[in-house]
Design a protein around this motif. Structure first.
Motif, PDB file in Angstrom:
ATOM      1  N   ILE A 184      51.657  35.478  30.309  1.00 25.20           N
ATOM      2  CA  ILE A 184      50.802  34.524  29.604  1.00 25.20           C
ATOM      3  C   ILE A 184      50.407  35.070  28.236  1.00 25.20           C
ATOM      4  N   ILE A 185      50.040  36.343  28.191  1.00 30.04           N
ATOM      5  CA  ILE A 185      49.662  36.962  26.923  1.00 30.04           C
ATOM      6  C   ILE A 185      50.858  37.017  25.973  1.00 30.04           C
ATOM      7  N   GLU A 186      52.049  37.279  26.522  1.00 26.90           N
ATOM      8  CA  GLU A 186      53.244  37.309  25.682  1.00 26.90           C
ATOM      9  C   GLU A 186      53.508  35.936  25.063  1.00 26.90           C
ATOM     10  N   ASP A 187      53.377  34.870  25.868  1.00 31.04           N
ATOM     11  CA  ASP A 187      53.560  33.516  25.333  1.00 31.04           C
ATOM     12  C   ASP A 187      52.490  33.179  24.300  1.00 31.04           C
ATOM     13  N   ALA A 188      51.279  33.652  24.541  1.00 26.85           N
ATOM     14  CA  ALA A 188      50.177  33.348  23.634  1.00 26.85           C
ATOM     15  C   ALA A 188      50.349  34.017  22.273  1.00 26.85           C
ATOM     16  N   THR A 189      51.012  35.158  22.245  1.00 31.62           N
ATOM     17  CA  THR A 189      51.154  35.927  21.003  1.00 31.62           C
ATOM     18  C   THR A 189      52.523  35.790  20.358  1.00 31.62           C
ATOM     19  N   THR A 190      53.442  35.044  20.990  1.00 29.00           N
ATOM     20  CA  THR A 190      54.779  34.840  20.435  1.00 29.00           C
ATOM     21  C   THR A 190      54.817  33.515  19.677  1.00 29.00           C
ATOM     22  N   PRO A 191      55.286  33.500  18.443  1.00 29.02           N
ATOM     23  CA  PRO A 191      55.352  32.233  17.696  1.00 29.02           C
ATOM     24  C   PRO A 191      56.288  31.236  18.371  1.00 29.02           C
ATOM     25  N   GLY A 192      55.869  29.980  18.434  1.00 29.98           N
ATOM     26  CA  GLY A 192      56.747  28.913  18.885  1.00 29.98           C
ATOM     27  C   GLY A 192      56.800  28.666  20.367  1.00 29.98           C
ATOM     28  N   ILE A 193      55.830  29.125  21.134  1.00 26.94           N
ATOM     29  CA  ILE A 193      55.813  28.842  22.570  1.00 26.94           C
ATOM     30  C   ILE A 193      54.375  28.848  23.071  1.00 26.94           C
ATOM     31  N   GLU A 194      54.094  27.957  24.015  1.00 27.74           N
ATOM     32  CA  GLU A 194      52.783  27.873  24.652  1.00 27.74           C
ATOM     33  C   GLU A 194      52.938  28.166  26.146  1.00 27.74           C
ATOM     34  N   PRO A 195      51.895  28.714  26.796  1.00 29.69           N
ATOM     35  CA  PRO A 195      51.999  29.070  28.217  1.00 29.69           C
ATOM     36  C   PRO A 195      52.040  27.848  29.144  1.00 29.69           C
ATOM     37  N   THR A 196      52.698  28.047  30.273  1.00 33.86           N
ATOM     38  CA  THR A 196      52.677  27.107  31.388  1.00 33.86           C
ATOM     39  C   THR A 196      52.252  27.884  32.626  1.00 33.86           C
ATOM     40  N   ILE A 197      51.285  27.369  33.386  1.00 35.07           N
ATOM     41  CA  ILE A 197      50.742  28.104  34.529  1.00 35.07           C
ATOM     42  C   ILE A 197      50.753  27.208  35.763  1.00 35.07           C
ATOM     43  N   GLY A 198      51.137  27.781  36.890  1.00 33.90           N
ATOM     44  CA  GLY A 198      51.158  27.048  38.144  1.00 33.90           C
ATOM     45  C   GLY A 198      49.771  26.842  38.718  1.00 33.90           C
ATOM     46  N   SER A 199      49.686  25.977  39.729  1.00 33.21           N
ATOM     47  CA  SER A 199      48.383  25.678  40.324  1.00 33.21           C
ATOM     48  C   SER A 199      48.512  25.546  41.837  1.00 33.21           C
ATOM     49  N   PHE A 200      47.357  25.636  42.495  1.00 33.82           N
ATOM     50  CA  PHE A 200      47.250  25.391  43.935  1.00 33.82           C
ATOM     51  C   PHE A 200      46.097  24.424  44.158  1.00 33.82           C
ATOM     52  N   GLU A 201      46.237  23.615  45.208  1.00 40.13           N
ATOM     53  CA  GLU A 201      45.174  22.713  45.609  1.00 40.13           C
ATOM     54  C   GLU A 201      44.676  23.084  46.994  1.00 40.13           C
ATOM     55  N   MET A 202      43.423  22.780  47.245  1.00 38.08           N
ATOM     56  CA  MET A 202      42.826  22.971  48.563  1.00 38.08           C
ATOM     57  C   MET A 202      42.798  21.622  49.274  1.00 38.08           C
ATOM     58  N   ILE A 203      43.507  21.525  50.399  1.00 40.42           N
ATOM     59  CA  ILE A 203      43.623  20.278  51.146  1.00 40.42           C
ATOM     60  C   ILE A 203      42.922  20.418  52.494  1.00 40.42           C
ATOM     61  N   GLY A 204      42.087  19.454  52.838  1.00 45.06           N
ATOM     62  CA  GLY A 204      41.443  19.466  54.144  1.00 45.06           C
ATOM     63  C   GLY A 204      39.955  19.749  54.067  1.00 45.06           C
ATOM     64  N   ASN A 205      39.414  20.225  55.184  1.00 47.55           N
ATOM     65  CA  ASN A 205      37.990  20.517  55.302  1.00 47.55           C
ATOM     66  C   ASN A 205      37.730  21.951  54.836  1.00 47.55           C
ATOM     67  N   MET A 206      37.218  22.079  53.608  1.00 44.99           N
ATOM     68  CA  MET A 206      37.032  23.403  53.028  1.00 44.99           C
ATOM     69  C   MET A 206      36.016  24.237  53.793  1.00 44.99           C
ATOM     70  N   LYS A 207      34.977  23.569  54.283  1.00 45.61           N
ATOM     71  CA  LYS A 207      33.918  24.307  54.998  1.00 45.61           C
ATOM     72  C   LYS A 207      34.464  24.942  56.258  1.00 45.61           C
ATOM     73  N   LYS A 208      35.271  24.191  57.007  1.00 44.21           N
ATOM     74  CA  LYS A 208      35.878  24.742  58.220  1.00 44.21           C
ATOM     75  C   LYS A 208      36.925  25.799  57.873  1.00 44.21           C
ATOM     76  N   GLY A 209      37.600  25.616  56.740  1.00 39.24           N
ATOM     77  CA  GLY A 209      38.642  26.558  56.341  1.00 39.24           C
ATOM     78  C   GLY A 209      38.121  27.938  56.004  1.00 39.24           C
ATOM     79  N   GLU A 210      36.822  28.050  55.746  1.00 36.94           N
ATOM     80  CA  GLU A 210      36.222  29.344  55.436  1.00 36.94           C
ATOM     81  C   GLU A 210      35.914  30.159  56.691  1.00 36.94           C
ATOM     82  N   SER A 211      35.929  29.495  57.846  1.00 36.69           N
ATOM     83  CA  SER A 211      35.527  30.151  59.087  1.00 36.69           C
ATOM     84  C   SER A 211      36.710  30.815  59.778  1.00 36.69           C
ATOM     85  N   GLN A 212      36.439  31.954  60.405  1.00 38.02           N
ATOM     86  CA  GLN A 212      37.459  32.652  61.192  1.00 38.02           C
ATOM     87  C   GLN A 212      37.948  31.783  62.344  1.00 38.02           C
ATOM     88  N   ASP A 213      37.089  30.897  62.828  1.00 37.88           N
ATOM     89  CA  ASP A 213      37.471  30.014  63.935  1.00 37.88           C
ATOM     90  C   ASP A 213      38.586  29.050  63.551  1.00 37.88           C
TER      91      ASP A 213
END
Length: 404
Positions: A184-213
């Protein structure tokens, strides 16, 4: 000739000085192994850091075949005016020394990414413990603090799930990117290119997903799912791109090896499936009437791995027809993607970098307004050449021989 005793003593002392010992060491029992770090903006404008710290004793029990006594990771949070201050504030909550050499994931909340990510990367790049190969993702439609709290069933350490998913998807399906801090830093400092970054989404019941159960369910209540690519301009998230457009971007960036291409046959839009095994993109730039012109060429080799309609895959004419269909479809997708990104006025392809390296004089006249004027009006041509190598264990589908 005998060596005098005092000369021998001096030599031994000199040799002892070459022996290294432990200096500035820290015992493992005094370290908090930071596995991942999330960054968000609080309502009062401060930086909120979420630390995901490894519970080594619980990992050991899982790997040894025993039942885990608790979650494999623990979450701590702290906030401050900047990353360093927030990190210092964490020492008020954590009894051990924060150790970043094992950190392999940096998660940035979507809202903070829209503000700008470059200030966040300065501290991570300067820190001698924080690895510049650490994966960076955006928590789409959510906050990094919530993302890091979700536990995963197969990969006991959640960051392993994220990194393995990106590796597999980037190699086999396309449209996903595993971006590192250094890249990302290389793209940011190189002329003629901008960064592209992947993403993740959280699907479902987040509160339950935090539990060990939650790990006791066959269908876990919360999932971490790889999502679209984030397009950046001057360090700020400006748009999301998914589907074939995301795949086209990763193809042009030479980050996709294999993928699948559904093909229409005899009125059915998904009658055939062409699985790409090898990809060879080539991007070049030439001058036409003094103006830069970019040529995008993509060569793909693959197999027909599904055929739900009668077709003769041994017939050279039908194979040639299939290859023409593949070429036409991929060319349309690549051209549409280039035009769409040009409309966003951010050169994530690095076309400007090609001009900068090959025609520095031309680049000098275009660089000041490249993203807003030069890139959107750039002439780009696309050509795809495909090859159907074989059709796996059978040639014609059995449906070709079904009795009417």
């Amino acid at each position: 000739m005998k060596i005098r005793p005092f000369i021998l003593s001096i030599m031994m002392i000199c040799m002892l000085s070459l022996l290294s010992g432990c200096w500035g060491q820290n015992e493992l029992s005094n370290l908090a192994l930071v596995n991942a770090m999330g960054i968000d903006r609080t309502k009062d404008g401060q930086i909120l850091i979420t630390f995901q710290i490894i519970n080594a004793q619980n990992i050991a029990s899982v790997q040894g075949g025993g039942a885990a006594q608790g979650p494999t990771v623990t979450i701590y949070q702290s906030k401050g005016g900047n990353l360093l201050e927030a990190n210092r504030q964490a020492t008020n909550k954590i009894s051990r020394i924060m150790y970043y050499s094992h950190a392999n994931l940096l998660v940035i909340g979507e809202e903070l990414a829209k503000e700008g990510i470059y200030p966040l990367l300065d501290a991570t790049e300067r820190d001698k413990e924080f690895r510049n190969t650490t994966t960076v993702i955006i928590a789409r439609n959510g906050r990094a603090s919530n993302f890091l709290k979700v536990l995963t069933p197969i990969d006991k350490i959640p960051t392993d799930k994220v990194n393995k998913t990106l590796n597999t998807a980037q190699e086999l399906s396309g449209g996903k990117l595993k971006s590192a801090v250094s890249g990302i830093i290389e793209d940011a400092t190189t002329p003629g290119i901008e960064p592209t970054i992947g993403s993740f989404e959280m699907i479902g019941n987040m509160k339950k997903g935090e539990s060990q159960d939650s790990l006791n369910y066959t269908d876990v209540p919360a999932h971490l799912v790889s999502s679209d690519l984030g397009l950046f301009k001057h360090g700020k998230l400006i748009d999301w791109v998914g589907g074939y457009r995301a795949r086209a971007i990763t193809w042009i960036l030479k980050k996709t090896e294999g993928t699948t291409v559904p093909l229409k046959w005899k009125g059915s839009p998904y009658a055939l499936d062409y699985k790409v095994k090898e990809s060879e993109p080539n991007i070049s730039v030439t001058l036409k009437n003094g103006k830069p012109h970019v040529n995008v060429t993509l060569k793909v080799i693959g197999n027909i791995e599904e055929a739900t309609r009668p077709i003769s895959l041994k017939d050279p004419k039908q194979l040639s027809q299939l290859q023409m269909m593949i070429n036409h479809k991929l060319e349309n997708q690549l051209e549409d993607t280039v035009h769409y990104v040009q409309g966003q006025k951010t050169d994530v392809f690095g076309f400007g970098e090609l001009i900068y390296r090959k025609y520095p004089g031309v680049w000098k006249t275009m660089s000041k307004n490249w993203d807003d004027e030069g890139f959107p009006n750039l002439s780009v041509s696309v050509h795809v050449q495909s090859l159907v190598r074989h059709s796996e264990l059978r040639s014609d589908p059995f449906t070709s021989n079904i009795k009417e």
